[in-house]
Design a protein around this motif. Structure first.
Motif, PDB file in Angstrom:
ATOM      1  N   PRO A  76       0.829  -1.210   0.000  1.00  0.00           N
ATOM      2  CA  PRO A  76       0.000   0.000   0.000  1.00  0.00           C
ATOM      3  C   PRO A  76       0.865   1.262   0.000  1.00  0.00           C
ATOM      4  CG  PRO A  76      -0.729  -1.542   1.695  1.00  0.00           C
ATOM      5  CD  PRO A  76       0.568  -2.062   1.159  1.00  0.00           C
ATOM      6  N   VAL A  77       0.449   2.248  -0.780  1.00  0.00           N
ATOM      7  CA  VAL A  77       1.172   3.511  -0.886  1.00  0.00           C
ATOM      8  C   VAL A  77       0.217   4.642  -0.535  1.00  0.00           C
ATOM      9  CG1 VAL A  77       2.433   5.080  -2.415  1.00  0.00           C
ATOM     10  CG2 VAL A  77       2.662   2.597  -2.726  1.00  0.00           C
ATOM     11  N   VAL A  78       0.676   5.540   0.328  1.00  0.00           N
ATOM     12  CA  VAL A  78      -0.086   6.738   0.669  1.00  0.00           C
ATOM     13  C   VAL A  78       0.680   7.925   0.104  1.00  0.00           C
ATOM     14  CG1 VAL A  78      -0.976   8.207   2.508  1.00  0.00           C
ATOM     15  CG2 VAL A  78      -1.031   5.718   2.763  1.00  0.00           C
ATOM     16  N   ILE A  79       0.051   8.624  -0.828  1.00  0.00           N
ATOM     17  CA  ILE A  79       0.645   9.839  -1.370  1.00  0.00           C
ATOM     18  C   ILE A  79       0.089  11.003  -0.567  1.00  0.00           C
ATOM     19  CG2 ILE A  79       0.816  11.382  -3.359  1.00  0.00           C
ATOM     20  CD1 ILE A  79       0.766   8.934  -5.150  1.00  0.00           C
ATOM     21  N   GLN A  80       0.994  11.796  -0.014  1.00  0.00           N
ATOM     22  CA  GLN A  80       0.599  12.940   0.788  1.00  0.00           C
ATOM     23  C   GLN A  80       0.845  14.228   0.003  1.00  0.00           C
ATOM     24  OE1 GLN A  80       3.016  12.522   4.327  1.00  0.00           O
ATOM     25  NE2 GLN A  80       1.532  11.150   5.284  1.00  0.00           N
ATOM     26  N   THR A  81      -0.191  15.059  -0.094  1.00  0.00           N
ATOM     27  CA  THR A  81      -0.086  16.349  -0.745  1.00  0.00           C
ATOM     28  C   THR A  81      -0.634  17.429   0.177  1.00  0.00           C
ATOM     29  OG1 THR A  81      -0.729  17.678  -2.680  1.00  0.00           O
ATOM     30  CG2 THR A  81      -2.330  16.052  -1.915  1.00  0.00           C
ATOM     31  N   ASP A  82      -0.107  18.634   0.043  1.00  0.00           N
ATOM     32  CA  ASP A  82      -0.671  19.755   0.802  1.00  0.00           C
ATOM     33  C   ASP A  82      -1.507  20.656  -0.107  1.00  0.00           C
ATOM     34  OD1 ASP A  82       1.184  21.315  -0.608  1.00  0.00           O
ATOM     35  OD2 ASP A  82       2.567  21.436   1.069  1.00  0.00           O
ATOM     36  N   SER A  83      -1.730  20.211  -1.344  1.00  0.00           N
ATOM     37  CA  SER A  83      -2.531  20.980  -2.293  1.00  0.00           C
ATOM     38  C   SER A  83      -3.998  20.564  -2.201  1.00  0.00           C
ATOM     39  CB  SER A  83      -2.030  20.763  -3.725  1.00  0.00           C
ATOM     40  OG  SER A  83      -2.947  21.314  -4.652  1.00  0.00           O
ATOM     41  N   GLU A  84      -4.807  21.423  -1.603  1.00  0.00           N
ATOM     42  CA  GLU A  84      -6.232  21.109  -1.494  1.00  0.00           C
ATOM     43  C   GLU A  84      -6.872  21.017  -2.873  1.00  0.00           C
ATOM     44  OE1 GLU A  84     -10.405  22.527   0.539  1.00  0.00           O
ATOM     45  OE2 GLU A  84      -8.591  23.588   1.071  1.00  0.00           O
ATOM     46  N   LEU A  85      -6.457  21.890  -3.787  1.00  0.00           N
ATOM     47  CA  LEU A  85      -7.027  21.865  -5.138  1.00  0.00           C
ATOM     48  C   LEU A  85      -6.770  20.517  -5.799  1.00  0.00           C
ATOM     49  CD1 LEU A  85      -8.409  23.652  -7.413  1.00  0.00           C
ATOM     50  CD2 LEU A  85      -6.095  23.755  -8.356  1.00  0.00           C
ATOM     51  N   LEU A  86      -5.520  20.076  -5.812  1.00  0.00           N
ATOM     52  CA  LEU A  86      -5.178  18.800  -6.431  1.00  0.00           C
ATOM     53  C   LEU A  86      -5.953  17.660  -5.757  1.00  0.00           C
ATOM     54  CD1 LEU A  86      -2.124  17.376  -7.902  1.00  0.00           C
ATOM     55  CD2 LEU A  86      -2.775  16.301  -5.765  1.00  0.00           C
ATOM     56  N   TYR A  87      -5.935  17.642  -4.443  1.00  0.00           N
ATOM     57  CA  TYR A  87      -6.612  16.585  -3.690  1.00  0.00           C
ATOM     58  C   TYR A  87      -8.107  16.534  -4.025  1.00  0.00           C
ATOM     59  CZ  TYR A  87      -8.549  13.995   0.232  1.00  0.00           C
ATOM     60  OH  TYR A  87      -9.242  13.088   0.994  1.00  0.00           O
ATOM     61  N   GLN A  88      -8.765  17.672  -3.995  1.00  0.00           N
ATOM     62  CA  GLN A  88     -10.207  17.710  -4.246  1.00  0.00           C
ATOM     63  C   GLN A  88     -10.540  17.413  -5.711  1.00  0.00           C
ATOM     64  OE1 GLN A  88     -12.108  17.551  -1.840  1.00  0.00           O
ATOM     65  NE2 GLN A  88     -11.368  18.769  -0.156  1.00  0.00           N
ATOM     66  N   GLN A  89      -9.693  17.847  -6.641  1.00  0.00           N
ATOM     67  CA  GLN A  89      -9.939  17.537  -8.051  1.00  0.00           C
ATOM     68  C   GLN A  89      -9.742  16.049  -8.330  1.00  0.00           C
ATOM     69  OE1 GLN A  89      -7.426  20.343 -10.179  1.00  0.00           O
ATOM     70  NE2 GLN A  89      -9.123  21.802 -10.363  1.00  0.00           N
ATOM     71  N   ILE A  90      -8.730  15.462  -7.787  1.00  0.00           N
ATOM     72  CA  ILE A  90      -8.485  14.030  -7.993  1.00  0.00           C
ATOM     73  C   ILE A  90      -9.626  13.202  -7.407  1.00  0.00           C
ATOM     74  CG2 ILE A  90      -7.004  12.098  -7.234  1.00  0.00           C
ATOM     75  CD1 ILE A  90      -5.846  13.632  -9.632  1.00  0.00           C
ATOM     76  N   ASN A  91     -10.179  13.653  -6.313  1.00  0.00           N
ATOM     77  CA  ASN A  91     -11.282  12.929  -5.669  1.00  0.00           C
ATOM     78  C   ASN A  91     -12.661  13.313  -6.207  1.00  0.00           C
ATOM     79  OD1 ASN A  91     -10.070  11.109  -3.677  1.00  0.00           O
ATOM     80  ND2 ASN A  91      -9.147  12.996  -2.931  1.00  0.00           N
TER      81      ASN A  91
END
Length: 145
Positions: A76-91
């Motif tokens: 399992p891999v957890v990618i951590q980002t601090d970009s809310e835009l990227l996170y919300q767009q990907i989801n």
């Protein structure tokens, strides 16, 4: 990422960040791969030309996903980002309106589809150690070498 007492995590942590000096301007990506025991496996700090900050964030994600795929990581891999835009767009919570981001978004989703063992989480900027790597690559840090 703390592990609950009595549980051993086998997750690989991949911290990603993108930076653009003038938005758009000289940009860079930072990627930090951390083993379950906390040791740093790999760090990437690379200039990516003239980009916006959001483009740099996506470029960092895409590069991290390519690294994961290239090495055939099965755990399992957890990618951590601090970009809310990227996170919300990907989801799928935010729409992607920018044409250049649409292309990067599509590429990232295609890579994610091939990597079912990967999940993306949103972290505070202070928790993302890839930030300094991205800033160094974009020339945003005065002491970048």
């Amino acid at each position: 990422m703390p592990v609950a007492e009595g549980k051993i995590s086998n997750e690989l942590i991949v911290q990603i960040d993108g930076s653009s000096r003038y938005n758009p301007g000289p940009a860079g990506i930072g990627i930090r791969v951390v083993a379950p025991d906390g040791s740093v496996i790999k760090e990437i700090s690379r200039s990516i030309g003239i980009k916006t900050n959001n483009q740099a964030e996506y470029e960092a994600l895409i590069e991290a996903l390519k690294e994961i795929r290239c090495f055939g990581i099965q755990q399992p891999v957890v990618i951590q980002t601090d970009s809310e835009l990227l996170y919300q767009q990907i989801n799928g919570k935010y729409r992607v309106r920018n044409q250049k981001l649409k292309l990067l978004h599509k590429q990232a989703l295609l890579l994610l589809k091939c990597l079912p063992n990967v999940k993306i989480t949103l972290v505070e900027r202070g928790e993302n150690r890839a930030d300094r790597l991205a800033k160094r690559a974009s020339g945003s840090m005065r002491d970048a070498k």
